[in-house]
Design a protein around this motif. Structure first.
Motif, mmCIF file in Angstrom:
data_model
loop_
_atom_site.group_PDB
_atom_site.id
_atom_site.type_symbol
_atom_site.label_atom_id
_atom_site.label_comp_id
_atom_site.label_asym_id
_atom_site.label_seq_id
_atom_site.Cartn_x
_atom_site.Cartn_y
_atom_site.Cartn_z
ATOM 1 N N THR A 165 0.828 -1.205 0.000
ATOM 2 C CA THR A 165 0.000 0.000 0.000
ATOM 3 C C THR A 165 0.864 1.256 0.000
ATOM 4 O OG1 THR A 165 -1.780 -1.156 1.159
ATOM 5 C CG2 THR A 165 -1.819 1.250 1.210
ATOM 6 N N ARG A 166 1.955 1.238 0.755
ATOM 7 C CA ARG A 166 2.854 2.395 0.771
ATOM 8 C C ARG A 166 3.450 2.642 -0.613
ATOM 9 N NH1 ARG A 166 4.104 4.161 5.858
ATOM 10 N NH2 ARG A 166 3.492 2.798 7.580
ATOM 11 N N LYS A 167 3.836 1.550 -1.289
ATOM 12 C CA LYS A 167 4.374 1.691 -2.646
ATOM 13 C C LYS A 167 3.298 2.212 -3.595
ATOM 14 C CE LYS A 167 7.914 -1.928 -2.269
ATOM 15 N NZ LYS A 167 8.371 -3.240 -2.784
ATOM 16 N N ALA A 181 3.586 10.101 -7.204
ATOM 17 C CA ALA A 181 4.619 10.385 -8.195
ATOM 18 C C ALA A 181 4.012 10.619 -9.579
ATOM 19 C CB ALA A 181 5.619 9.231 -8.252
ATOM 20 N N GLY A 182 2.915 9.945 -9.876
ATOM 21 C CA GLY A 182 2.303 10.082 -11.194
ATOM 22 C C GLY A 182 1.281 11.187 -11.301
ATOM 23 N N ALA A 200 6.203 5.381 -11.828
ATOM 24 C CA ALA A 200 6.419 6.806 -12.080
ATOM 25 C C ALA A 200 7.595 7.343 -11.276
ATOM 26 C CB ALA A 200 5.155 7.588 -11.740
ATOM 27 N N GLN A 201 8.173 6.514 -10.412
ATOM 28 C CA GLN A 201 9.305 6.943 -9.591
ATOM 29 C C GLN A 201 10.646 6.560 -10.212
ATOM 30 O OE1 GLN A 201 8.445 6.382 -5.157
ATOM 31 N NE2 GLN A 201 7.135 4.817 -6.063
ATOM 32 N N SER A 202 10.608 5.840 -11.336
ATOM 33 C CA SER A 202 11.843 5.306 -11.915
ATOM 34 C C SER A 202 12.572 6.296 -12.814
ATOM 35 C CB SER A 202 11.526 4.034 -12.721
ATOM 36 O OG SER A 202 10.674 4.352 -13.822
ATOM 37 N N GLY A 203 11.987 7.445 -13.063
ATOM 38 C CA GLY A 203 12.603 8.424 -13.963
ATOM 39 C C GLY A 203 11.993 8.428 -15.340
ATOM 40 N N VAL A 204 11.335 7.339 -15.705
ATOM 41 C CA VAL A 204 10.612 7.260 -16.972
ATOM 42 C C VAL A 204 9.470 6.278 -16.773
ATOM 43 C CG1 VAL A 204 12.057 5.396 -17.894
ATOM 44 C CG2 VAL A 204 10.823 6.896 -19.466
ATOM 45 N N ALA A 260 7.453 8.868 -21.027
ATOM 46 C CA ALA A 260 8.092 10.154 -20.736
ATOM 47 C C ALA A 260 8.619 10.128 -19.307
ATOM 48 C CB ALA A 260 7.097 11.298 -20.920
ATOM 49 N N ASP A 261 9.388 11.166 -18.960
ATOM 50 C CA ASP A 261 9.914 11.224 -17.599
ATOM 51 C C ASP A 261 8.910 11.823 -16.623
ATOM 52 O OD1 ASP A 261 9.955 13.790 -18.514
ATOM 53 O OD2 ASP A 261 12.071 14.186 -18.072
ATOM 54 N N LYS A 262 7.815 12.394 -17.134
ATOM 55 C CA LYS A 262 6.753 12.915 -16.280
ATOM 56 C C LYS A 262 5.468 13.038 -17.099
ATOM 57 C CE LYS A 262 7.681 17.816 -17.096
ATOM 58 N NZ LYS A 262 7.939 19.131 -16.474
ATOM 59 N N ARG A 263 4.360 13.169 -16.400
ATOM 60 C CA ARG A 263 3.076 13.338 -17.080
ATOM 61 C C ARG A 263 3.030 14.700 -17.765
ATOM 62 N NH1 ARG A 263 -1.378 10.542 -16.304
ATOM 63 N NH2 ARG A 263 -0.590 9.714 -14.325
ATOM 64 N N LEU A 264 2.530 14.723 -18.993
ATOM 65 C CA LEU A 264 2.463 15.964 -19.762
ATOM 66 C C LEU A 264 1.110 16.638 -19.599
ATOM 67 C CD1 LEU A 264 4.141 14.759 -23.091
ATOM 68 C CD2 LEU A 264 5.211 15.738 -21.047
#
Length: 345
Positions: free
Chosen positions: A133-135, A142-143, A265-269, A331-335
């Motif tokens: 749950t924490r993850k 992150a997303g 979403a925490q992996s950089g991509v 992508a490295d983040k949501r657009l």
């Protein structure tokens, strides 16, 4: 029992329980009695406009600046025997009750007894697993690109206090009353991840009975139970793929790390979804791919028109996307959809 007897019983109970209405009445009566007492004793200096209220509250709250005080012997005696002890008692009881009320309020929320039934647009997690749950919450945050959507967690287990979520304790994950307290009725998104597939099945059905519009995602270990739900309820089903992942890693070494990166979403991509905004005439797949590359170094991987059930990966199959169509990109983040030139040629 007569109506008078019932009224007397209610008043008696409110007095015994030190109800706020009783305290307010006692405080007003004491204030008025003090005012008229000083008036009868000729303490004109205390009764000027605004002076008595200032004098009364600074005195009973023990601040007592000393700039005003009774001048006559009878006034001082009235102050010592009536105003001071009565005011201090009322102030102490009110302060104690207020502190106790705040303490009980926060203790109730910490113990999962709060009520978030009026909360709208929340993300609700049904079920709790200490590590998973924490993850899951970390992935959601992150997303979300800083989106402050409230998150509510409902569980049968005791859950450690955490600033990332609001907690609801329940005896059953399919309890309508407790799901309502957990903001499910007006939630935008709901994740169901119970201890067993049977509990997940029951919880998803209860969630859908309360909320027909939320995006519901549920996790199953068994494909058979997932199929049972899929034929009876509108929800996005995730089935454990650990066996498949092991086999893929054997035949295509490194695929596990690759797929894990796309999922987190925490992996950089990571892989993200976007819908073509309403009101847009359309954009070619070629132009969309170019926009993603130029604006964020992102890669278009699949598209899903409204009338299609599954994403389409073949770039030759769909030439143009229209309002309401969906596409997925890496992508490295949501657009932000506003950053895309939808009318570009």
């Amino acid at each position: 029992m007569s109506a008078l007897g019932v009224l007397f019983s209610k008043i008696y109970l409110k007095c015994v329980e030190l109800d706020w209405s009783v305290l307010a009445l006692v405080a007003v009566l004491h204030y008025m009695a003090s005012y008229f007492g000083f008036m009868m004793l000729g303490e004109a200096g205390l009764l000027a406009d605004g002076v008595f209220a200032y004098y009364y509250f600074t005195t009973v709250s023990t601040v007592g600046y000393g700039d005003y005080s009774p001048v006559s012997e009878s006034g001082r005696l009235f102050f010592i025997l009536f105003m001071l002890p009565g005011g201090l008692t009322i102030f102490t009881v009110v302060l104690g009750k207020a502190v106790s009320g705040f303490s009980q309020y926060f203790k109730k929320k910490a113990n999962g007894m709060g009520d978030y039934s009026k909360l709208e647009g929340a993300t609700v997690i049904v079920g709790y697993h200490p590590q998973r749950t924490r993850k899951m919450v970390a992935e959601i945050k992150a997303g979300s690109n800083g989106d402050d959507t409230p998150l509510v967690l409902i569980s049968k287990k005791d859950v450690p206090s955490n600033p990332d979520w609001r907690f609801i304790k329940t005896e059953s994950l399919s309890s309508f009353d407790d799901l309502k307290r957990a903001a499910v009725e007006y939630a935008a998104r709901v994740i169901v991840y119970a201890d067993t597939d049977d509990l997940t099945l029951a919880a998803v059905l209860a969630v859908r009975a309360l909320n027909k519009d939320a995006h519901v995602v549920c996790f199953f270990s068994s494909a058979e139970k997932a199929q049972l739900l899929g034929s009876n309820c509108d929800a996005e089903i995730v089935v454990s793929s650990s066996v498949e992942m092991v086999a893929r890693e054997l035949t295509d070494p490194g695929s596990n790390a690759f797929l894990s990166d796309l999922m987190s979403a925490q992996s950089g991509v990571a892989a993200f979804r976007m819908d073509v905004p309403e009101g847009e005439a359309g954009i070619s797949r070629t132009q969309l791919s170019k926009e993603l590359i130029e604006k964020a170094g992102a890669t278009l991987i699949s598209v899903k028109p409204k009338e299609v059930a599954q994403p389409i990966y073949d770039p030759r199959s769909i030439k143009e996307l229209h309002a309401g169509d969906t596409f997925f990109y890496i992508a490295d983040k949501r657009l932000d959809p506003n950053d895309i030139n939808w009318r570009g040629a």
